[in-house]
Design a protein around this motif. Sequence first.
Motif, PDB file in Angstrom:
ATOM      1  N   LEU A  71     -11.184   5.601  14.406  1.00  6.10           N
ATOM      2  CA  LEU A  71     -11.730   6.937  13.888  1.00  6.10           C
ATOM      3  C   LEU A  71     -13.202   7.326  14.201  1.00  6.10           C
ATOM      4  O   LEU A  71     -13.457   8.478  14.354  1.00  6.10           O
ATOM      5  CB  LEU A  71     -11.525   6.566  12.212  1.00  6.10           C
ATOM      6  N   LEU A  72     -13.988   6.239  14.313  1.00  9.69           N
ATOM      7  CA  LEU A  72     -15.362   6.582  14.399  1.00  9.69           C
ATOM      8  C   LEU A  72     -15.595   7.118  16.026  1.00  9.69           C
ATOM      9  O   LEU A  72     -16.177   8.165  16.379  1.00  9.69           O
ATOM     10  CB  LEU A  72     -16.406   5.312  14.487  1.00  9.69           C
ATOM     11  N   ALA A  73     -14.646   6.546  16.958  1.00  6.76           N
ATOM     12  CA  ALA A  73     -14.738   7.139  18.318  1.00  6.76           C
ATOM     13  C   ALA A  73     -14.069   8.525  18.379  1.00  6.76           C
ATOM     14  O   ALA A  73     -14.780   9.599  19.118  1.00  6.76           O
ATOM     15  CB  ALA A  73     -13.810   6.230  19.487  1.00  6.76           C
ATOM     16  N   VAL A  74     -13.266   9.059  17.429  1.00  2.29           N
ATOM     17  CA  VAL A  74     -12.768  10.240  17.755  1.00  2.29           C
ATOM     18  C   VAL A  74     -13.628  11.308  16.848  1.00  2.29           C
ATOM     19  O   VAL A  74     -13.819  12.199  17.435  1.00  2.29           O
ATOM     20  CB  VAL A  74     -11.291  10.201  16.872  1.00  2.29           C
ATOM     21  N   SER A  75     -14.381  10.747  16.032  1.00  4.13           N
ATOM     22  CA  SER A  75     -15.544  11.518  15.153  1.00  4.13           C
ATOM     23  C   SER A  75     -16.482  11.868  16.239  1.00  4.13           C
ATOM     24  O   SER A  75     -17.023  13.038  16.240  1.00  4.13           O
ATOM     25  CB  SER A  75     -15.931  10.828  14.008  1.00  4.13           C
ATOM     26  N   MET A  76     -16.819  11.026  16.939  1.00  7.28           N
ATOM     27  CA  MET A  76     -17.926  11.203  17.853  1.00  7.28           C
ATOM     28  C   MET A  76     -17.591  12.135  19.097  1.00  7.28           C
ATOM     29  O   MET A  76     -18.250  12.955  19.563  1.00  7.28           O
ATOM     30  CB  MET A  76     -18.429   9.927  18.569  1.00  7.28           C
ATOM     31  N   THR A  77     -16.110  12.184  19.371  1.00  8.14           N
ATOM     32  CA  THR A  77     -15.649  13.426  20.540  1.00  8.14           C
ATOM     33  C   THR A  77     -15.742  14.457  19.677  1.00  8.14           C
ATOM     34  O   THR A  77     -16.115  15.443  20.422  1.00  8.14           O
ATOM     35  CB  THR A  77     -14.335  12.715  20.795  1.00  8.14           C
ATOM     36  N   ILE A  78     -15.638  14.554  18.284  1.00 10.69           N
ATOM     37  CA  ILE A  78     -15.517  16.037  17.836  1.00 10.69           C
ATOM     38  C   ILE A  78     -17.123  16.598  17.823  1.00 10.69           C
ATOM     39  O   ILE A  78     -17.148  17.828  18.257  1.00 10.69           O
ATOM     40  CB  ILE A  78     -14.886  15.927  16.427  1.00 10.69           C
ATOM     41  N   LEU A  79     -17.936  15.630  17.721  1.00 12.69           N
ATOM     42  CA  LEU A  79     -19.154  16.057  17.459  1.00 12.69           C
ATOM     43  C   LEU A  79     -19.763  16.497  18.947  1.00 12.69           C
ATOM     44  O   LEU A  79     -20.596  17.423  19.076  1.00 12.69           O
ATOM     45  CB  LEU A  79     -20.199  14.549  16.916  1.00 12.69           C
ATOM     46  N   LEU A  80     -19.264  15.604  19.980  1.00 14.82           N
ATOM     47  CA  LEU A  80     -19.845  16.059  21.157  1.00 14.82           C
ATOM     48  C   LEU A  80     -19.119  17.624  21.672  1.00 14.82           C
ATOM     49  O   LEU A  80     -19.669  18.173  22.401  1.00 14.82           O
ATOM     50  CB  LEU A  80     -19.215  15.012  22.402  1.00 14.82           C
ATOM     51  N   PHE A 117       0.832  -1.154  -0.202  1.00 17.65           N
ATOM     52  CA  PHE A 117      -0.009   0.039   0.079  1.00 17.65           C
ATOM     53  C   PHE A 117       0.939   1.215   0.161  1.00 17.65           C
ATOM     54  O   PHE A 117       0.318   2.347   0.093  1.00 17.65           O
ATOM     55  CB  PHE A 117      -0.970  -0.097   1.187  1.00 17.65           C
ATOM     56  N   GLY A 118       2.254   1.201  -0.045  1.00 17.55           N
ATOM     57  CA  GLY A 118       2.823   2.355   0.007  1.00 17.55           C
ATOM     58  C   GLY A 118       3.255   2.770   1.445  1.00 17.55           C
ATOM     59  O   GLY A 118       4.454   2.805   1.914  1.00 17.55           O
ATOM     60  N   ILE A 119       2.208   3.263   2.073  1.00 15.34           N
ATOM     61  CA  ILE A 119       2.334   3.523   3.499  1.00 15.34           C
ATOM     62  C   ILE A 119       1.446   2.737   4.334  1.00 15.34           C
ATOM     63  O   ILE A 119       0.452   2.454   3.869  1.00 15.34           O
ATOM     64  CB  ILE A 119       2.258   5.040   3.713  1.00 15.34           C
ATOM     65  N   LEU A 120       1.633   2.559   5.549  1.00 14.17           N
ATOM     66  CA  LEU A 120       1.017   1.700   6.394  1.00 14.17           C
ATOM     67  C   LEU A 120      -0.553   2.354   6.613  1.00 14.17           C
ATOM     68  O   LEU A 120      -1.525   1.725   6.794  1.00 14.17           O
ATOM     69  CB  LEU A 120       1.659   1.635   7.830  1.00 14.17           C
ATOM     70  N   LEU A 121      -0.846   3.579   6.369  1.00 12.50           N
ATOM     71  CA  LEU A 121      -1.951   4.442   6.655  1.00 12.50           C
ATOM     72  C   LEU A 121      -3.020   3.701   5.671  1.00 12.50           C
ATOM     73  O   LEU A 121      -4.303   3.523   6.093  1.00 12.50           O
ATOM     74  CB  LEU A 121      -1.869   5.662   6.482  1.00 12.50           C
ATOM     75  N   PHE A 122      -2.718   3.552   4.394  1.00 10.50           N
ATOM     76  CA  PHE A 122      -3.517   3.095   3.511  1.00 10.50           C
ATOM     77  C   PHE A 122      -4.228   1.597   3.826  1.00 10.50           C
ATOM     78  O   PHE A 122      -5.128   1.276   3.341  1.00 10.50           O
ATOM     79  CB  PHE A 122      -3.106   3.067   2.168  1.00 10.50           C
ATOM     80  N   LYS A 123      -3.125   1.035   4.308  1.00 11.53           N
ATOM     81  CA  LYS A 123      -3.709  -0.375   4.791  1.00 11.53           C
ATOM     82  C   LYS A 123      -4.501  -0.485   6.045  1.00 11.53           C
ATOM     83  O   LYS A 123      -5.422  -1.073   6.423  1.00 11.53           O
ATOM     84  CB  LYS A 123      -2.386  -1.228   5.241  1.00 11.53           C
ATOM     85  N   ARG A 124      -4.071   0.469   7.077  1.00 13.76           N
ATOM     86  CA  ARG A 124      -4.770   0.155   8.501  1.00 13.76           C
ATOM     87  C   ARG A 124      -6.091   0.816   8.469  1.00 13.76           C
ATOM     88  O   ARG A 124      -6.984   0.410   9.168  1.00 13.76           O
ATOM     89  CB  ARG A 124      -3.762   0.860   9.411  1.00 13.76           C
ATOM     90  N   VAL A 125      -6.352   2.015   7.643  1.00 10.62           N
ATOM     91  CA  VAL A 125      -7.723   2.437   7.337  1.00 10.62           C
ATOM     92  C   VAL A 125      -8.857   1.548   6.988  1.00 10.62           C
ATOM     93  O   VAL A 125      -9.913   1.741   7.086  1.00 10.62           O
ATOM     94  CB  VAL A 125      -7.826   3.781   6.724  1.00 10.62           C
ATOM     95  N   ARG A 126      -8.393   0.335   6.336  1.00 10.26           N
ATOM     96  CA  ARG A 126      -9.171  -0.760   5.926  1.00 10.26           C
ATOM     97  C   ARG A 126      -9.684  -1.587   6.949  1.00 10.26           C
ATOM     98  O   ARG A 126     -10.373  -2.548   6.753  1.00 10.26           O
ATOM     99  CB  ARG A 126      -8.544  -1.353   4.617  1.00 10.26           C
ATOM    100  N   ASP A 127      -8.931  -1.421   8.217  1.00 10.41           N
ATOM    101  CA  ASP A 127      -8.847  -2.688   9.301  1.00 10.41           C
ATOM    102  C   ASP A 127      -9.912  -2.112  10.071  1.00 10.41           C
ATOM    103  O   ASP A 127     -10.255  -1.049  10.579  1.00 10.41           O
ATOM    104  CB  ASP A 127      -7.762  -2.751  10.008  1.00 10.41           C
ATOM    105  N   PHE A 128     -10.841  -3.152  10.727  1.00 12.86           N
ATOM    106  CA  PHE A 128     -12.118  -2.787  11.655  1.00 12.86           C
ATOM    107  C   PHE A 128     -11.690  -2.010  12.980  1.00 12.86           C
ATOM    108  O   PHE A 128     -12.302  -1.057  13.236  1.00 12.86           O
ATOM    109  CB  PHE A 128     -12.698  -4.089  11.708  1.00 12.86           C
TER     110      PHE A 128
END
Length: 290
Positions: free
Chosen positions: A207-216, A190-201
């Motif tokens: 990322l969902l937890a951080v997004s909820m923190t921002i919304l709060l 994937f070139g960099i690990l980020l592109f691989k890890r964002v596909r992992d559950f």
Amino acid sequence: MSSSSWPWHFITVSGDDKIRRRELLDLRGSYAQWSVIIVMSVLRVYQAWVTHSAATASSRPRRGPVSWWDRPLVTGWIETRRQYFVCGMWLLWLTSLSIWNSGEDYLHLTKAFAHVALSQVPLQILMSPAAYISTSKPSASSIFSYLTSIPQATVTPYHRLFGRAVIAPLLFAHATLYLLFFVQSEHPDFGILLFKRVRDFDVQCGLLAVSMTILLLLFARPRGVASKGVLGAGSMQERRRLFYYVHVFLVVVLCSAAYCHVAQAQKYMIQALGASLLNGVCSFLMVRWG
């Protein structure tokens, strides 16, 4: 991190070192939670002393002008300088606890920020005014208020600020450091690990937890009948109910995502569920029987 000025680096650890680091993370979480118990005990003793002193005083002193500490930090803000100072000191303590004994291990420090932050979620829930939508007693005591004898009207601003100024920065530090690690690490496919890890559950849950923190952080409570915004128009009771349901929904999603993100978070999320149930029962009893 390759910069010589940055004390933490990407290092490879052995199996025994991984076990030791896991034990250190658990120890940090225990210290963070025991510090809460110690503070609550001190507050209880202090409140008992204040009550006793007021009862034995021959006359009640007249209330003077509001002190500098008890004024808003910025004009128009709700919380006071005192509340920001207390939460700032607690953030400093938890940050120091995260850095403590981390050595040069970048990933260990990164995990410590989240571990310590999630250990505080049960406290955050125990401070929450569970009867907020009640028409008769919206400021009914929470578990924290009941145990410390501090009025809920005094506890609630700390509940709001604790989430914004203590838990959120620690979670953001965890997410930022991990994303930087993914960006700087190579992957053969994937070139960099980020592109691989964002596909992992597990990363998606994080990322969902951080997004909820921002919304709060963005979804603020209603402040007046005439105010408008995200909550729209309507009576204070209607907007309070809308805020409460959306706020609780975001918290539930955040805790569920954290539970699925990593096994080490599950203990704290189960504690948060228990704290929520206890706090709800306590507030219900306060509303029902006072």
